[in-house]
Motif scaffolding. Structure first.
Motif, short mmCIF file in Angstrom:
data_model
loop_
_atom_site.label_atom_id
_atom_site.label_comp_id
_atom_site.label_asym_id
_atom_site.label_seq_id
_atom_site.Cartn_x
_atom_site.Cartn_y
_atom_site.Cartn_z
N LEU A 91 0.82 -1.07 -0.17
CA LEU A 91 0.26 0.28 -0.08
C LEU A 91 1.21 1.45 -0.10
O LEU A 91 1.67 1.19 0.43
N TYR A 99 -2.16 5.33 3.46
CA TYR A 99 -2.83 3.89 3.45
C TYR A 99 -2.27 3.06 4.29
O TYR A 99 -2.26 2.56 5.69
N VAL A 138 -3.75 1.66 7.78
CA VAL A 138 -4.15 -0.45 8.24
C VAL A 138 -3.62 -0.01 9.36
O VAL A 138 -3.86 -1.24 10.81
N ILE A 151 10.68 4.48 -6.67
CA ILE A 151 10.38 3.64 -8.14
C ILE A 151 12.26 3.99 -7.93
O ILE A 151 12.18 2.24 -8.69
N MET A 188 7.91 18.34 12.80
CA MET A 188 7.77 18.49 11.48
C MET A 188 8.13 19.32 11.18
O MET A 188 8.63 19.91 9.47
N TYR A 204 -8.52 15.05 0.78
CA TYR A 204 -7.90 14.24 -0.24
C TYR A 204 -8.55 14.27 -1.82
O TYR A 204 -7.19 14.56 -2.36
N GLY A 259 -4.92 15.44 -1.24
CA GLY A 259 -3.98 14.32 -1.19
C GLY A 259 -3.91 13.87 -0.02
O GLY A 259 -3.11 13.07 0.17
N ILE A 313 -4.63 12.82 3.95
CA ILE A 313 -5.66 11.98 5.17
C ILE A 313 -5.31 13.04 6.30
O ILE A 313 -4.10 12.87 7.25
N ARG A 320 7.44 13.27 1.73
CA ARG A 320 5.21 12.66 2.48
C ARG A 320 5.04 12.13 3.01
O ARG A 320 4.21 12.10 4.02
N LEU A 321 6.10 11.28 4.39
CA LEU A 321 5.64 11.73 5.31
C LEU A 321 5.66 12.91 7.00
O LEU A 321 4.57 12.60 7.55
N ALA A 322 5.95 13.90 6.16
CA ALA A 322 5.93 14.84 7.02
C ALA A 322 4.46 15.52 7.10
O ALA A 322 4.03 15.34 8.88
N ILE A 368 -11.69 6.67 -1.82
CA ILE A 368 -11.30 8.34 -1.58
C ILE A 368 -11.27 9.22 -2.69
O ILE A 368 -10.44 8.70 -3.81
N LEU A 401 -8.59 -1.59 1.96
CA LEU A 401 -7.09 -1.11 1.76
C LEU A 401 -6.79 -2.43 0.55
O LEU A 401 -6.03 -2.43 -0.45
N PRO A 408 -8.54 -0.94 -2.82
CA PRO A 408 -8.11 0.57 -2.80
C PRO A 408 -8.82 1.89 -3.35
O PRO A 408 -8.87 2.24 -3.23
N LYS A 417 0.02 6.20 -11.07
CA LYS A 417 1.61 7.37 -10.95
C LYS A 417 2.66 7.92 -11.65
O LYS A 417 2.93 6.67 -12.01
N LYS A 418 1.98 9.26 -12.74
CA LYS A 418 2.88 9.12 -13.40
C LYS A 418 4.54 9.50 -12.92
O LYS A 418 4.77 10.42 -12.14
N VAL A 419 5.19 8.93 -13.71
CA VAL A 419 6.71 8.66 -13.21
C VAL A 419 7.07 9.02 -14.35
O VAL A 419 7.81 9.39 -15.62
N ASN A 469 9.06 3.46 -19.04
CA ASN A 469 8.34 2.91 -18.19
C ASN A 469 7.70 1.47 -18.27
O ASN A 469 7.67 1.16 -17.43
N TYR A 481 5.02 0.92 -15.06
CA TYR A 481 3.83 0.88 -16.05
C TYR A 481 3.35 -0.82 -16.48
O TYR A 481 4.49 -1.30 -16.60
N ASN A 510 13.58 12.99 -15.19
CA ASN A 510 13.68 14.38 -14.00
C ASN A 510 13.96 13.33 -13.00
O ASN A 510 13.57 12.49 -12.03
N ARG A 515 15.87 11.11 -10.30
CA ARG A 515 15.56 10.91 -9.37
C ARG A 515 16.51 9.59 -8.04
O ARG A 515 16.53 8.76 -7.86
#
Ligand SMILES: Nc1ncnc2c1ncn2[C@@H]1O[C@H](COP(=O)(O)OP(=O)(O)OP(=O)(O)O)[C@@H](O)[C@H]1O
Ligand SMILES: [Mg+2]
Lengths: 412, 300, 267
Positions: A193, A197, A201, A283, A382, B29, B33, B35, B99-101, B243, B284, B288, B298-300, C54, C60, C99, C101
């Motif tokens: 996940l 999420y 969970v 990724i 934070m 969300y 994006g 929670i 992202r965790l912040a 969601i 989930l 999900p 998700k765009k990479v 990808n 993908y 981009n 990474r």
């Protein structure tokens, strides 16, 4: 610290806003049974002054931070803290370590057993913090149900003892391994996940474990819990309560040392590097050939293992377990320890575990505000200092001879 | 049969309340994006504010109708103010952080607000005044549906309708939809994204406050910790529906409310909460994207 | 237009299609790459080049089509569809990202060491006990990573945090990191983007050197001069379809290509 009039004005507005915001909850207090209303006007003043000062300080901090970032341009280069510097200087390293260990060893004899007992609790939180640090701090997986593994450890000792008369030393590894096993079982479906999420969970999982313990009377004796759990024995020696406490203390010192040793080595290994990479970019990590699920599972299980161990010790220390000890707030406290200390920083987590457990103990006046402070710490860290009090320092590798021999040099 | 209908209606009532809270999760969300873990607390603050205001007014001898209106408005205003402030303090500075912040900050906010109410008010359960009277015309069906259930169902339906119209036809509603679809694009066409985010928090908080008021007067007691479970359940509902999707949140809430009601009615009430959590974990893991959500790459 | 080929291709793509909701980003794409060949992939913005990467690397899941990879040494062929990205990297195909990474909070050396992950084996016990085998493996990882960094010209900055490097250096570090996984096919997504002319010249030398060491390279690039000097073969994409393929000379004069690039500089 220079403040312009404009900033002061802004802070005044913030303060006014907070007076309005907190008005019903801070000022009015009703008693629906006696049908009385108390107006606590003095709180208006506290809120006004408090929010004004905090707003000014926050602004000053952010300005300073922005300026520092501008000066260095590369603000992400984490500098070693004084403590880490000292630990690294060969001349200081060993004397410092000897001094700390001397203090730790002498502690129960210098102070009362009561103090040693409090210290034992603090040491337990150090191990919990270091365990969660692997999961959250190093691998970047937000686990909000960490307390479940702690509960699994505690209950495995309590139940194994109750049903099979298993002793502490036999239960200790079993508790740890069972927790790790549960970590694997939960992790297997869940670790695919997304981060947010995963957080929810794991939180749900923590609550499920607690609710099951509370409701499954036949198995866990429900909310009343299990009592008369024996303390650890020492080769069959009978011990007075005092001695048992001191024994627990030394046991925890031993466990902390073991944890630091193991966690440090893990962090500075092939696996530890992969965890860090995973935290930064999943990724890219996969594109580099790292099996993300496997790496996450190891982090999850290893983190759970320490919680299981401490769970067994907790059961033995208090001789009593019930589900109320394993609420979400416990997970939140451990998370606050990791966040305050600095994600991935062993020294940081140790310091913050000591601060967050000892401070409310010794400043009784503060203990009421304990949870409020933990919440505030999570938010404030934070925003103002996401790297924590003592940031983890990247390891460097020294090359003796160009391109031939490379020597290892440890951090922390 | 009566028992079935009773369970069905009480499931609907439950579901409607979840929906009022779930909408806040889903809208936030959809736009940023995140929670918003503190959303359950916003609902709790709504319940507390209406409790304080209603009890004060009733002690000072105001008529019931005035109490209901003032308490409702006060709850909506203050909850919105809290929602707005939480966003400004805890989320806005972290919009470009790792992202965790923001997640950690959100959990911190939730704990902070809970304990703030605990310290400023009390840890005891408080009796909530009965704001909804027993209607005489409900007498014949009182054994299957209470007056407050009816009020909750009607209020929720009206609120949902108003929300739909708001999002469809007002300027800010349209801006919300645009931002939810593509934030960068919205910025490019000149939408003030900060304003849209604030508006979303305000709107979601006001809905939660109405939910808080309704459920508190339905159950008859409140406590500083009610936001935690309610928040998780509403979140479950939002995820169940998909969601980010507003109709999804409503659908998910009704499904959750009904299943809970039947499960506790026919099976056992001991594991009521375990049931909701397990449902959350299962969705989930297996779906999900929820009932109405769309799976995205998700765009990479 | 097809060249005569003697050997089996190492990468063979056929009928590759990728849909995003209603958008078809790749439309029945066929092409291949031979061992130690430099193939350039060009096309206007949004043509689907990155999407192709990808799909190839498993990030993908393509809607339709076949991707096959054959190891030039063993000749063993694998179907890549449905494999996880890390498995594909293990099979011998590595990439860089358009981009960038990088793991920006880790040092330059550590970034490359991460690339060694799939070629090393030590696990939990090894990490804790730090036995001889683990130590030797770690030494070798450091050693090899350092060599690669020397090759791309970053040996002087091993302890720098990756996020602090200049743009061009970051692009080279991406290449180093990918090389550390020991690929026989290297996918480069706009490696020259953001580089100054001097850096671009060095990049051309670097890519040639990498090829001469036995790696095949599939390269996305907008810099036509670079493409024309470097590549053995060029594949042109537009709207997810392959519109042309051939030697640089053939592409330079191709009608379709000029049309697709209308308004842009063909050269
Ligand atoms: N995850 C995704 N979801 C939806 N659409 C996508 C996704 N990824 C790519 N696309 C779409 O696919 C098309 C091709 O995009 P792609 O990034 O492959 O182009 P490109 O050829 O690499 O362009 P550029 O030269 O600008 O890098 C675009 O229209 C893009 O919007
Ligand atoms: Mg691209």
């Amino acid at each position: 610290m220079m403040m312009t009039v404009k900033e002061i004005k802004k802070s005044l507005l913030v303060s006014l806003w907070f007076v309005f915001l907190t008005f019903p909850i801070m000022v009015i207090k009703v008693n629906p049974i006696e049908r009385t209303v108390t107006w606590r006007w003095s709180n208006v003043l506290y809120v006004a002054v408090g929010s004004f000062v905090i707003s000014l300080l926050a602004k000053a901090w952010l300005v300073r931070k922005a300026r520092a970032a501008g000066r260095q341009q590369a603000a992400c280069q984490a500098r070693a803290s004084i403590l880490q510097e000292l630990l690294h200087r060969p001349g200081y390293r060993y004397p410092l370590i000897i001094m700390f260990s001397g203090l730790a060893l002498a502690f129960p004899h210098l102070f009362s057993t009561y103090q040693a007992n409090i210290m034992t609790t603090a040491l337990m939180y150090i191990v919990l913090g270091l365990g969660l640090n692997i999961v959250v701090g190093v691998a970047g997986l937000l686990d909000l149900g960490y307390v479940a593994f702690y509960a699994i450890g505690a209950y495995s000792y309590a139940l194994l003892n109750l049903n099979f008369h298993l002793g502490f030393w036999a239960a200790l590894p079993i508790g740890g391994l069972l927790a790790a096993l549960f970590g694997l079982l939960l992790g297997f479906p869940v670790l695919r996940l997304r981060g947010d999420y995963l957080a929810i969970v794991t939180l749900g999982f923590g609550e499920i474990i607690r609710l099951v313990l509370e409701n499954w009377n036949a198995f866990s004796k429900g909310p009343s819990g299990i009592s008369n759990i024996p303390r650890p024995g020492f080769f069959g020696l009978e011990m007075s309560l005092d001695h048992a406490m001191i024994y627990m203390y030394y046991l925890m010192i031993g466990l902390v040392l073991l944890t630091v040793f193991v966690v440090n080595r893990l962090q500075h290994s092939r696996l530890g590097r992969a965890w860090l990479a995973l935290r930064e970019d999943e990724i890219a990590c996969q594109a580099m050939g790292i099996d993300k699920t496997r790496i996450k599972l190891t982090a999850f299980a290893l983190g759970a293992f320490w919680a299981g161990l401490v769970g067994v010790i907790f059961a033995a220390k208090t001789t009593f377990v019930n589900p109320a000890s394993f609420t979400f707030l416990e997970s939140a406290i451990i998370l606050a320890i990791v966040v305050l200390g600095g994600m991935g920083s062993i020294v940081g987590v140790i310091c913050s575990a000591l601060i967050l457990t000892l401070l409310p103990e010794y400043l009784r006046a503060l203990s009421e505000y304990r949870m409020l402070a933990f919440g505030a710490i999570l938010v404030a860290m934070m925003i103002f200092k996401p790297e924590g009090l003592i940031a983890a320092v990247r390891r460097t590798y020294r090359f003796h001879e160009r391109k031939s021999v490379a020597a290892l040099q440890d951090d922390e | 049969m009566d028992y079935f209908i009773e369970l069905f209606l009480s499931g609907l009532t439950r579901g409607s309340i979840y929906a009022l809270i779930a909408l806040g999760y889903t809208m936030v969300y959809g736009i940023i994006g995140l929670i918003n873990f503190a959303h359950g607390e916003i609902y709790m603050i709504g319940a507390f504010t209406s409790f304080i205001v209603a009890t004060t007014l009733s002690i000072y001898g105001f008529p019931l109708a005035a109490i209901v209106v003032v308490a409702g408005v006060a709850a909506a205003i203050w909850s919105s103010a809290y929602g707005y402030t939480v966003e400004k303090i805890a989320y806005k500075p972290l919009r470009h952080a790792p992202r965790l912040a923001p997640l950690i900050s959100a959990i911190g906010m939730s704990i902070l607000l809970q304990n703030y109410v605990l310290l400023a008010q009390t840890s005891d359960f408080l009796a909530f005044p009965a704001l909804i009277p027993e209607f005489a015309f409900m007498e014949p069906v009182a054994h299957i549906i209470g007056s407050s259930d009816l009020v909750i169902l009607i209020t929720t339906a009206v609120v949902m309708l108003a929300l739909t119209l708001f999002i469809k036809f007002t300027r800010i509603g349209k801006a919300m939809r645009a931002t939810a679809q593509d934030r960068t694009m919205a910025l490019l066409v000149g939408i003030n994204v900060d304003r849209v985010i604030s508006a979303t928090f305000i709107l979601g908080s006001a809905l939660a406050a109405i939910g808080g008021l309704l459920i508190a007067s339905h159950i008859g007691q409140i406590n500083f910790a009610i936001g935690f479970i309610a928040g998780i359940k509403a979140f479950t509902a939002a995820v169940l529906g998909g969601i980010g999707s507003i109709p999804g949140a409503v659908l998910g809430s009704l499904v959750l409310g009904l299943t809970e009601s039947f499960a506790t009615g026919y099976v056992s009430s001991d594991y009521e909460d375990v049931f909701a959590f397990s449902l959350l974990v299962l969705i989930l893991i297996f779906k999900p994207s929820g009932l109405l959500g769309k799976a995205d790459t998700k765009k990479v | 237009m097809m060249n005569k080929r003697m050997s089996k291709p190492i990468l063979d793509v056929s009928g590759l299609t990728m849909d995003f909701g209603g958008i078809r980003a790749l439309d029945h794409l066929d092409f291949d790459v031979q061992a130690t060949e430099i193939v350039a992939l060009i096309g206007p913005n949004g043509a689907g080049k990155t999407t192709l990467f990808n799909c190839l690397t498993g990030i993908y899941q393509p809607t339709d089509g076949e991707i096959r990879l054959a190891c030039p040494k063993t000749g063993q062929q694998t179907r890549l569809n449905g494999l996880k990205p890390n498995k594909i990297t293990e099979k011998g195909m590595a990439r860089t990202f358009q981009n960038i990474r990088l793991f920006s909070q880790m040092t330059v050396l550590e970034n490359v060491m991460i690339g060694r992950h799939c070629r090393t084996h030590s696990l939990i016990l090894g990490a804790i006990l730090r036995n001889r085998k683990t130590r030797e493996e770690e030494q070798e990882t450091i050693h090899k990573s350092y060599e690669i960094l020397e090759k791309v010209g970053l040996a002087g900055q091993v302890d720098e945090l990756a996020g602090n490097l200049s743009y061009g250096a970051q692009r080279r570090l991406e290449i180093a990191r990918a090389l550390a996984t020991e690929p026989f096919l290297l996918l480069l997504d706009e490696p020259a983007a953001g580089m100054n002319p001097q850096e671009t010249v060095e990049l051309v030398t670097l890519i040639r050197q990498i090829r001469d060491e036995g790696h095949a390279i599939l390269l996305i690039e907008h810099d036509m001069k670079l493409v024309m000097t470097l590549s053995d073969r060029v594949v042109v994409m537009d709207y997810g379809e392959k519109i042309a393929e051939g030697t640089p000379e053939q592409i330079r004069t191709n009608r379709e290509v000029i049309k697709a690039y209308l308004g842009e500089d063909g050269e």
